[in-house]
Design a protein around this motif. Structure first.
Motif, PDB file in Angstrom:
ATOM      1  N   PHE A 122     -26.813 -24.945  89.592  1.00 41.55           N
ATOM      2  CA  PHE A 122     -25.375 -24.706  89.682  1.00 41.55           C
ATOM      3  C   PHE A 122     -25.159 -23.566  90.477  1.00 41.55           C
ATOM      4  N   GLY A 139     -22.553 -17.428  94.733  1.00 39.99           N
ATOM      5  CA  GLY A 139     -23.661 -17.450  95.724  1.00 39.99           C
ATOM      6  C   GLY A 139     -24.565 -16.183  96.145  1.00 39.99           C
ATOM      7  N   THR A 140     -23.943 -15.119  95.611  1.00 39.45           N
ATOM      8  CA  THR A 140     -24.246 -13.749  96.020  1.00 39.45           C
ATOM      9  C   THR A 140     -25.575 -13.589  95.694  1.00 39.45           C
ATOM     10  N   LEU A 178     -27.880 -16.151  94.069  1.00 42.16           N
ATOM     11  CA  LEU A 178     -28.888 -17.270  94.391  1.00 42.16           C
ATOM     12  C   LEU A 178     -29.131 -17.410  95.689  1.00 42.16           C
ATOM     13  N   THR A 191     -18.969 -14.241  90.936  1.00 40.16           N
ATOM     14  CA  THR A 191     -18.114 -14.518  89.850  1.00 40.16           C
ATOM     15  C   THR A 191     -18.470 -14.205  88.495  1.00 40.16           C
ATOM     16  N   ASP A 210     -23.809  -6.085  85.604  1.00 40.89           N
ATOM     17  CA  ASP A 210     -22.952  -5.021  84.918  1.00 40.89           C
ATOM     18  C   ASP A 210     -21.885  -5.452  83.831  1.00 40.89           C
ATOM     19  N   ASP A 227     -25.231  -0.683  94.082  1.00 41.50           N
ATOM     20  CA  ASP A 227     -26.781  -0.974  93.509  1.00 41.50           C
ATOM     21  C   ASP A 227     -26.507  -1.554  92.314  1.00 41.50           C
TER      22      ASP A 227
HETATM   23  C1  LIG Z   1     -26.809  -5.921  98.022  1.00 38.64           C
HETATM   24  C2  LIG Z   1     -26.560  -6.697  96.327  1.00 38.64           C
HETATM   25  C3  LIG Z   1     -25.871  -5.754  95.599  1.00 38.64           C
HETATM   26  C4  LIG Z   1     -25.634  -6.390  94.184  1.00 38.64           C
HETATM   27  N1  LIG Z   1     -25.077  -5.288  93.234  1.00 38.64           N
HETATM   28  C5  LIG Z   1     -24.967  -5.716  92.128  1.00 38.64           C
HETATM   29  C6  LIG Z   1     -24.459  -4.868  90.943  1.00 38.64           C
HETATM   30  O1  LIG Z   1     -24.275  -3.603  91.219  1.00 38.64           O
HETATM   31  N2  LIG Z   1     -24.314  -5.167  89.742  1.00 38.64           N
HETATM   32  C7  LIG Z   1     -24.553  -6.811  89.488  1.00 38.64           C
HETATM   33  O2  LIG Z   1     -24.207  -7.133  88.387  1.00 38.64           O
HETATM   34  N3  LIG Z   1     -24.564  -7.503  90.477  1.00 38.64           N
HETATM   35  C8  LIG Z   1     -24.973  -7.103  91.516  1.00 38.64           C
HETATM   36  N4  LIG Z   1     -25.391  -8.051  92.703  1.00 38.64           N
HETATM   37  C9  LIG Z   1     -25.537  -9.281  92.438  1.00 38.64           C
HETATM   38  C10 LIG Z   1     -24.281 -10.350  92.434  1.00 38.64           C
HETATM   39  O3  LIG Z   1     -23.716 -10.126  93.550  1.00 38.64           O
HETATM   40  C11 LIG Z   1     -23.427 -10.376  91.393  1.00 38.64           C
HETATM   41  O4  LIG Z   1     -24.201 -10.034  90.112  1.00 38.64           O
HETATM   42  C12 LIG Z   1     -22.316 -11.447  91.304  1.00 38.64           C
HETATM   43  O5  LIG Z   1     -21.654 -11.341  90.316  1.00 38.64           O
HETATM   44  C13 LIG Z   1     -23.191 -12.763  91.012  1.00 38.64           C
HETATM   45  O6  LIG Z   1     -22.286 -13.710  91.057  1.00 38.64           O
HETATM   46  P1  LIG Z   1     -22.268 -15.275  91.950  1.00 38.64           P
HETATM   47  O7  LIG Z   1     -21.036 -15.973  91.397  1.00 38.64           O
HETATM   48  O8  LIG Z   1     -22.524 -14.706  93.224  1.00 38.64           O
HETATM   49  O9  LIG Z   1     -23.548 -15.817  91.383  1.00 38.64           O
HETATM   50  P2  LIG Z   1     -24.682 -17.025  92.025  1.00 38.64           P
HETATM   51  O10 LIG Z   1     -25.342 -16.402  92.886  1.00 38.64           O
HETATM   52  O11 LIG Z   1     -23.831 -18.116  92.603  1.00 38.64           O
HETATM   53  O12 LIG Z   1     -25.295 -17.588  90.770  1.00 38.64           O
HETATM   54  C14 LIG Z   1     -26.305 -16.675  90.088  1.00 38.64           C
HETATM   55  C15 LIG Z   1     -26.924 -17.118  89.178  1.00 38.64           C
HETATM   56  O13 LIG Z   1     -26.046 -17.807  88.137  1.00 38.64           O
HETATM   57  C16 LIG Z   1     -26.003 -19.177  87.945  1.00 38.64           C
HETATM   58  N5  LIG Z   1     -24.635 -19.425  87.507  1.00 38.64           N
HETATM   59  C17 LIG Z   1     -23.504 -19.354  88.529  1.00 38.64           C
HETATM   60  N6  LIG Z   1     -22.416 -19.686  87.692  1.00 38.64           N
HETATM   61  C18 LIG Z   1     -22.812 -20.170  86.708  1.00 38.64           C
HETATM   62  C19 LIG Z   1     -22.149 -20.817  85.591  1.00 38.64           C
HETATM   63  N7  LIG Z   1     -20.618 -20.841  85.556  1.00 38.64           N
HETATM   64  N8  LIG Z   1     -22.869 -21.058  84.480  1.00 38.64           N
HETATM   65  C20 LIG Z   1     -24.277 -21.153  84.462  1.00 38.64           C
HETATM   66  N9  LIG Z   1     -24.806 -20.542  85.496  1.00 38.64           N
HETATM   67  C21 LIG Z   1     -24.124 -20.046  86.719  1.00 38.64           C
HETATM   68  C22 LIG Z   1     -26.709 -19.831  89.255  1.00 38.64           C
HETATM   69  O14 LIG Z   1     -27.301 -20.981  89.087  1.00 38.64           O
HETATM   70  C23 LIG Z   1     -27.690 -18.485  89.428  1.00 38.64           C
HETATM   71  O15 LIG Z   1     -28.823 -18.755  88.686  1.00 38.64           O
HETATM   72  C24 LIG Z   1     -25.641  -7.548  94.043  1.00 38.64           C
HETATM   73  C25 LIG Z   1     -26.046  -8.435  94.946  1.00 38.64           C
HETATM   74  C26 LIG Z   1     -26.457  -8.000  96.134  1.00 38.64           C
HETATM   75  C27 LIG Z   1     -27.073  -8.968  97.293  1.00 38.64           C
END
Ligand SMILES: Cc1cc2nc3c(=O)[nH]c(=O)nc-3n(C[C@H](O)[C@H](O)[C@H](O)COP(=O)(O)OP(=O)(O)OC[C@H]3O[C@@H](n4cnc5c(N)ncnc54)[C@H](O)[C@@H]3O)c2cc1C
Ligand code: SF4
Length: 330
Positions: free
Chosen positions: A30, A34-35, A37, A111, A162, A231
């Motif tokens: 899933f 994508g930030t 994955l 998200t 977080d 961070d």
């Molecule tokens: C430079 C950088 C700095 C960052 N800093 C932080 C920070 O300070 N704090 C922090 O918490 N995060 C941080 N992140 C990580 C990220 O950006 C966040 O955690 C973000 O909320 C991830 O959400 P996403 O929707 O992009 O996840 P995705 O990348 O789409 O998915 C992440 C994982 O969750 C799974 N997934 C997604 N949605 C679901 C769902 N509904 N049910 C089950 N599984 C699911 C995916 O399969 C994958 O394994 C950072 C990332 C980067 C690149």
């Protein structure tokens, strides 16, 4: 960074279609914002045949607040969550945690579901494929030794999202969709203390929504990080504290960044029935130091993360408890 591996992208419009799409793809993953994955895939961490994009499912896209509490769809972005009027007015710890994630671009795309299911992190894992190969890979992916604890057989990579602690201190529950329908469970039960398998979801299951009870206790969130502007937490702490008169009547403390899972501190009942005082804060700090288990998974020393987790918990509790002890060191 590697080239992305080839994969098929599915864009289901319903929960049932997402479950079915995942069932058709044994190695599918899933994806939401994508930030996390996509960065991992560019590092050669995983080779899914398909990505099932959850953002087109309307049921996952809304925040609603009512008498039964706050309902947050899994595809709601962190920016939307942080700015929602009901969240900023009644759940400031959740707003603070969402605002503390990465930079504005991460919060605009990232998200709630992705943040709660974030992969664990380690200085031996979040590396390019050639770097990891040169080090013989590691237990979490493609290798057989943990470079952090070589005599053990468990991955200690740290969960670094977080949002989870802020939701845990509000006793949040989650709805999980899968081949057998939708089930509800406490958020705390989602996690296991294993950096290679920290999210307890069966194949084909995904988060649909988070449900946060109404009438939240006063709560706050704080994190320590290397770079203030962007961070992951080296240690992140949420505290919810309810008072009756000057006495602490309810206390929940949750931590992230120190263990393979975010978790609720145990033994806080022993701190009820008295006011917050320097002695009370000492006991809280000792509880935190005893239960966190940071390992050499970040560039900063594990002992620093242990102490900063305790200090953050003490500061938040002192403020929420009305004590004149802010800044009391662990
Ligand atoms: C430079 C950088 C700095 C960052 N800093 C932080 C920070 O300070 N704090 C922090 O918490 N995060 C941080 N992140 C990580 C990220 O950006 C966040 O955690 C973000 O909320 C991830 O959400 P996403 O929707 O992009 O996840 P995705 O990348 O789409 O998915 C992440 C994982 O969750 C799974 N997934 C997604 N949605 C679901 C769902 N509904 N049910 C089950 N599984 C699911 C995916 O399969 C994958 O394994 C950072 C990332 C980067 C690149
Ligand atoms: S803790 Fe060990 S097994 Fe886990 S990612 Fe780090 S080196 Fe690999």
């Amino acid at each position: 960074m590697e080239l992305l591996p080839p994969f098929h992208v599915a864009t289901p419009a319903t929960i049932a279609a997402a479950v079915a799409a995942r069932q058709r793809q044994a190695t599918g993953r899933f994806i939401a914002g994508g930030t996390d994955l996509m960065v991992n895939l560019r590092h050669g961490l995983g080779d899914p045949a398909a990505l099932i994009d959850l953002r087109g499912i309307p049921e996952l896209q809304h925040v609603t607040a009512g008498p039964d509490g706050l309902v947050i769809g899994a595809a709601v972005t962190l920016a939307e969550l942080a700015e929602h009027p009901a969240v900023t007015s009644r759940y400031p710890a959740i707003a603070a945690a969402a605002t503390a994630v990465g930079a504005p671009a991460h919060r605009a795309a990232g998200t709630v579901g992705g943040n709660l299911c974030l992969d664990t992190r380690c200085i031996f894992y979040n590396r390019s494929a050639w770097w990891r190969e040169a080090n013989g890979f590691c237990l979490k992916y493609k290798g057989d030794t943990c470079h952090v604890a070589p005599t053990g057989k468990r991955c200690h990579a740290a969960f670094s999202g977080d949002l989870a602690p802020a939701l845990l201190v509000h006793a949040a529950e989650i709805d999980i969709a899968g081949p057998d329908g939708v089930r509800r469970q406490p958020l705390a039960a989602l996690y296991a203390e294993d950096g290679a398998a920290h999210v307890r979801l069966a194949a084909g299951e995904f988060l649909v929504r988070v449900v946060v009870p109404a009438d939240p206790w006063p709560a706050a969130y704080a994190k320590a990080r290397a770079r203030g502007a962007i961070d992951f937490p080296l240690a992140g702490v949420a505290v919810a504290l309810r008072r009756r008169g000057s006495d602490v009547d309810g206390l929940r403390v949750a931590l992230t960044g120190t263990n393979a899972r975010p978790f609720l501190l145990e033994g806080t009942d022993g701190l009820l029935g008295t006011p917050v005082s320097p002695a009370w804060l000492d006991r809280l700090g000792r509880l935190v130091q005893k239960q966190v288990s940071p390992m050499r998974t970040t560039l900063l020393a594990a002992q620093y993360r242990r102490r900063v987790a305790a200090a953050l918990a003490q500061r938040l509790a002192a403020t929420l408890g009305g004590a004149d002890a802010v800044g009391h060191a662990a």
